[in-house]
Design a protein around this motif. Structure first.
Motif, PDB file in Angstrom:
ATOM      1  N   UNK A   1      18.578  -4.311  -4.883  1.00 48.54           N
ATOM      2  CA  UNK A   1      16.888  -4.677  -5.050  1.00 48.54           C
ATOM      3  C   UNK A   1      15.621  -3.417  -3.914  1.00 48.54           C
ATOM      4  N   UNK A   2      14.861  -3.580  -4.487  1.00 45.40           N
ATOM      5  CA  UNK A   2      13.914  -2.347  -3.626  1.00 45.40           C
ATOM      6  C   UNK A   2      12.503  -2.977  -3.105  1.00 45.40           C
ATOM      7  N   UNK A   3      11.720  -4.302  -4.215  1.00 47.59           N
ATOM      8  CA  UNK A   3      10.735  -4.361  -3.831  1.00 47.59           C
ATOM      9  C   UNK A   3      10.438  -6.321  -4.080  1.00 47.59           C
ATOM     10  N   UNK A   4       9.559  -6.469  -4.198  1.00 42.34           N
ATOM     11  CA  UNK A   4       8.558  -8.005  -4.316  1.00 42.34           C
ATOM     12  C   UNK A   4       7.528  -7.215  -4.999  1.00 42.34           C
ATOM     13  N   UNK A   5       8.262  -8.498  -6.418  1.00 46.77           N
ATOM     14  CA  UNK A   5       6.976  -7.994  -7.350  1.00 46.77           C
ATOM     15  C   UNK A   5       5.535  -8.678  -6.886  1.00 46.77           C
ATOM     16  N   UNK A   6       6.157  -9.986  -6.490  1.00 47.27           N
ATOM     17  CA  UNK A   6       5.062 -11.123  -6.416  1.00 47.27           C
ATOM     18  C   UNK A   6       5.412 -11.912  -5.069  1.00 47.27           C
ATOM     19  N   UNK A   7       4.886 -12.838  -4.633  1.00 50.98           N
ATOM     20  CA  UNK A   7       5.367 -13.704  -3.258  1.00 50.98           C
ATOM     21  C   UNK A   7       4.315 -14.509  -2.816  1.00 50.98           C
ATOM     22  N   UNK A   8       5.163 -15.841  -2.150  1.00 51.55           N
ATOM     23  CA  UNK A   8       3.009 -16.848  -1.505  1.00 51.55           C
ATOM     24  C   UNK A   8       3.900 -17.350  -0.077  1.00 51.55           C
ATOM     25  N   UNK A   9       3.361 -17.476   0.372  1.00 48.79           N
ATOM     26  CA  UNK A   9       4.689 -18.494   1.678  1.00 48.79           C
ATOM     27  C   UNK A   9       4.579 -17.508   2.529  1.00 48.79           C
ATOM     28  N   UNK A  10       4.704 -15.352   2.377  1.00 55.34           N
ATOM     29  CA  UNK A  10       5.481 -15.226   2.641  1.00 55.34           C
ATOM     30  C   UNK A  10       4.323 -14.085   3.291  1.00 55.34           C
ATOM     31  N   UNK A  11       4.459 -13.287   4.431  1.00 53.43           N
ATOM     32  CA  UNK A  11       3.988 -11.511   4.438  1.00 53.43           C
ATOM     33  C   UNK A  11       4.590 -10.906   5.270  1.00 53.43           C
ATOM     34  N   UNK A  12       5.467  -9.969   4.457  1.00 51.49           N
ATOM     35  CA  UNK A  12       6.437  -9.408   5.349  1.00 51.49           C
ATOM     36  C   UNK A  12       5.162  -7.764   6.085  1.00 51.49           C
ATOM     37  N   UNK A  13       5.429  -7.375   6.807  1.00 50.93           N
ATOM     38  CA  UNK A  13       4.558  -6.382   7.465  1.00 50.93           C
ATOM     39  C   UNK A  13       4.539  -4.523   6.462  1.00 50.93           C
ATOM     40  N   UNK A  14       5.878  -4.763   6.295  1.00 48.55           N
ATOM     41  CA  UNK A  14       6.727  -3.314   6.119  1.00 48.55           C
ATOM     42  C   UNK A  14       7.661  -3.319   4.965  1.00 48.55           C
ATOM     43  N   UNK A  15       7.669  -2.614   4.264  1.00 53.18           N
ATOM     44  CA  UNK A  15       9.352  -2.483   3.326  1.00 53.18           C
ATOM     45  C   UNK A  15      10.513  -2.111   3.908  1.00 53.18           C
ATOM     46  N   UNK A  16      10.340  -2.261   4.926  1.00 50.40           N
ATOM     47  CA  UNK A  16      11.492  -3.012   5.908  1.00 50.40           C
ATOM     48  C   UNK A  16      11.943  -3.763   5.740  1.00 50.40           C
ATOM     49  N   UNK A  17      10.986  -4.849   6.436  1.00 46.18           N
ATOM     50  CA  UNK A  17      11.345  -6.037   6.058  1.00 46.18           C
ATOM     51  C   UNK A  17      11.275  -6.968   4.942  1.00 46.18           C
ATOM     52  N   UNK A  18      10.490  -6.847   3.500  1.00 40.98           N
ATOM     53  CA  UNK A  18      10.854  -6.790   2.494  1.00 40.98           C
ATOM     54  C   UNK A  18      12.644  -6.433   2.006  1.00 40.98           C
ATOM     55  N   UNK A  19      13.327  -5.728   2.997  1.00 44.35           N
ATOM     56  CA  UNK A  19      15.124  -4.793   2.571  1.00 44.35           C
ATOM     57  C   UNK A  19      15.200  -6.625   3.129  1.00 44.35           C
ATOM     58  N   UNK A  20      14.557  -6.348   4.829  1.00 43.07           N
ATOM     59  CA  UNK A  20      16.228  -7.409   5.270  1.00 43.07           C
ATOM     60  C   UNK A  20      15.743  -8.815   4.823  1.00 43.07           C
ATOM     61  N   UNK A  21      14.293  -9.519   4.072  1.00 45.27           N
ATOM     62  CA  UNK A  21      14.174 -10.976   3.800  1.00 45.27           C
ATOM     63  C   UNK A  21      15.341 -10.675   2.451  1.00 45.27           C
TER      64      UNK A  21
END
Ligand SMILES: [Zn+2]
Length: 445
Positions: A1-21
């Protein structure tokens, strides 16, 4: 997985946070990503992977460098094709130095002599290599490659080994320029190089290596699909003088095959069965199997659909061939030349005499029809159909009939006294139809 297309209720600041999540949520994330504050550190990291990439359990050709901040990513936006916040870095191919031990020549199916280099084994992009094609005489002359030379080798796309060039100043004076042999290495006939062509050819139609390659092609899966007739068996048949053209295959007797080494009675019987089955192959397969230069599977299908019989194709003048969409002048000239050859006509006549199907049975494989894309295998004797008739019925509906059972087989039609194909079908858990069920499927239209 490399990214999120759509989300609600979360607001990661960076790509790193997206991957961690994503990782925390249980998705598979590549663990080798890093975030850098300085360009120097990033370049250092690239260098690390340049050397270490072959230790990975998967193949990589580079790294992707992305802007971490999602806010900045959004402001950078995308071009028509790509995001402006990501760029791919491709590794240069890994190279190695080795020495040419020999340059040898092989004769292909169409008589073309192809030189290859045999060099001292070197590790390259994760494997040991010791051979590379040199394509043709001109390329060898251009790069001035000689036996004994120290050369630089690399793998194109990290897959195919190639010689980049000769290391100057490494010769001791014994290396002479390489030239193509004047005679075919297989049959000793003089070779010719046609004007305007780089290829050098052996023009002897009975050249053993050409026959060998031609028969391998004839029997291959996408051509006549004769199971059990591989390079080794073909080599034995040629050596024993049992075949000298594809049509001779259909005249083989069990007694002939018993003489061959490493071929038990059971395999011999299966082989003869597979050869006999191939007689009912589609016209398109036969045309492809003939190995006419420039005529691939696609062109063979177009020709079969257009002419409906081998006889009509053979009688067609070159201009008529050229008038068919997708058949260019090069293909047309090659086909006309092939059928003009007396030796080729003799072999074709033998194929017809042997009972090989030369007619288009209807819709070709892959065409629309209720059985489109379905692969059938027929075994045993059917009451109301000959093997040929059953094949035609399937092909007419867009299906395909194969002579061997595999995981790709959709249906096995079993008549009286089914053979080993039946056992194999049972072992593979395939759908087996009796004659009544087969008729029901044919009736569904
Ligand atoms: Zn030859």
């Amino acid at each position: 997985m490399y990214g999120i297309g759509y989300s609600s209720g979360i607001s990661p600041a960076g790509h790193r946070e997206v991957l961690e999540l994503l990782g925390e949520l249980g998705f598979k994330v590549n663990p080798d990503y890093r975030v850098f504050g300085e360009m120097d550190k990033l370049i250092e990291y690239i260098g690390l992977w340049q050397a270490g990439r072959f230790d990975l359990p998967y193949a990589v050709d580079g790294l992707v460098i992305k802007v971490n901040s999602l806010d900045q990513q959004e402001r950078l936006g995308t071009t028509a094709k790509n995001p402006r916040w990501a760029v791919a870095y491709k590794f240069p191919p890994e190279q190695a130095v080795t020495r040419i031990r020999n340059i040898f020549v092989r004769v292909g199916r169409t008589g073309v002599l192809t030189p290859s280099a045999d060099f001292e084994p070197v590790r390259l992009a994760g494997t040991t290599v010791s051979r590379a094609t040199l394509h043709n005489e001109d390329m060898i002359r251009e790069k001035d490659i000689r036996i004994g030379d120290k050369v630089l080798v690399q793998k194109a796309g990290d897959v195919i080994p190639e010689i980049v060039g000769v290391l100057d100043g490494e010769r001791d004076g014994r290396e002479g320029p390489w030239t193509m042999p004047p005679k075919c290495p297989s049959c000793g006939s003089p070779v010719v190089r046609a004007a305007g062509e780089v290829a050098v050819r052996c023009t002897n139609l009975a050249c053993p290596d050409q026959l060998w390659e031609g028969l391998i092609h004839f029997a291959s899966r996408n051509a006549m699909d004769i199971a059990g007739l591989g390079p080794a068996v073909i080599g034995q048949l040629l050596a024993a003088g049992l075949v000298s053209d594809p049509a001779d295959l259909y005249a083989l007797h069990p007694e002939d095959l018993i003489k061959l080494e490493r071929l038990g009675p059971k395999s011999a019987q299966n082989l003869l069965g597979a050869i006999a089955n191939s007689k009912s192959n589609s016209l398109a397969r036969l045309i492809f199997a003939l190995g006419i230069r420039h005529v691939g599977e696609r062109a063979a299908r177009i020709l079969a659909n257009h002419y409906k019989s081998l006889e009509a194709l053979m009688a067609s003048p070159e201009e008529a061939l050229m008038a068919i969409p997708e058949i260019g002048p090069k293909i047309a000239a090659s086909i006309a030349g092939f059928f003009a050859g007396a030796e080729n006509r003799r072999v074709l006549e033998k194929l017809v005499q042997a009972g090989v199907n030369t007619r288009d049975a209807g819709a070709a494989t892959g065409d629309a029809g209720p059985l489109s894309g379905k692969v059938f295998v027929i075994t045993g004797t059917l009451e109301d159909f000959s093997r040929q008739e059953a094949t035609e019925q399937v092909e007419k509906r867009g299906g395909k009939v194969s002579s061997s059972v595999s995981r790709n087989t959709d249906f096995v039609v079993a008549g009286e006294k089914p053979g080993s194909k039946y056992e194999k079908a049972v072992a593979l858990g395939l759908k087996i139809l009796n004659e009544r069920e087969f008729k029901e499927i044919l009736a569904r239209e």
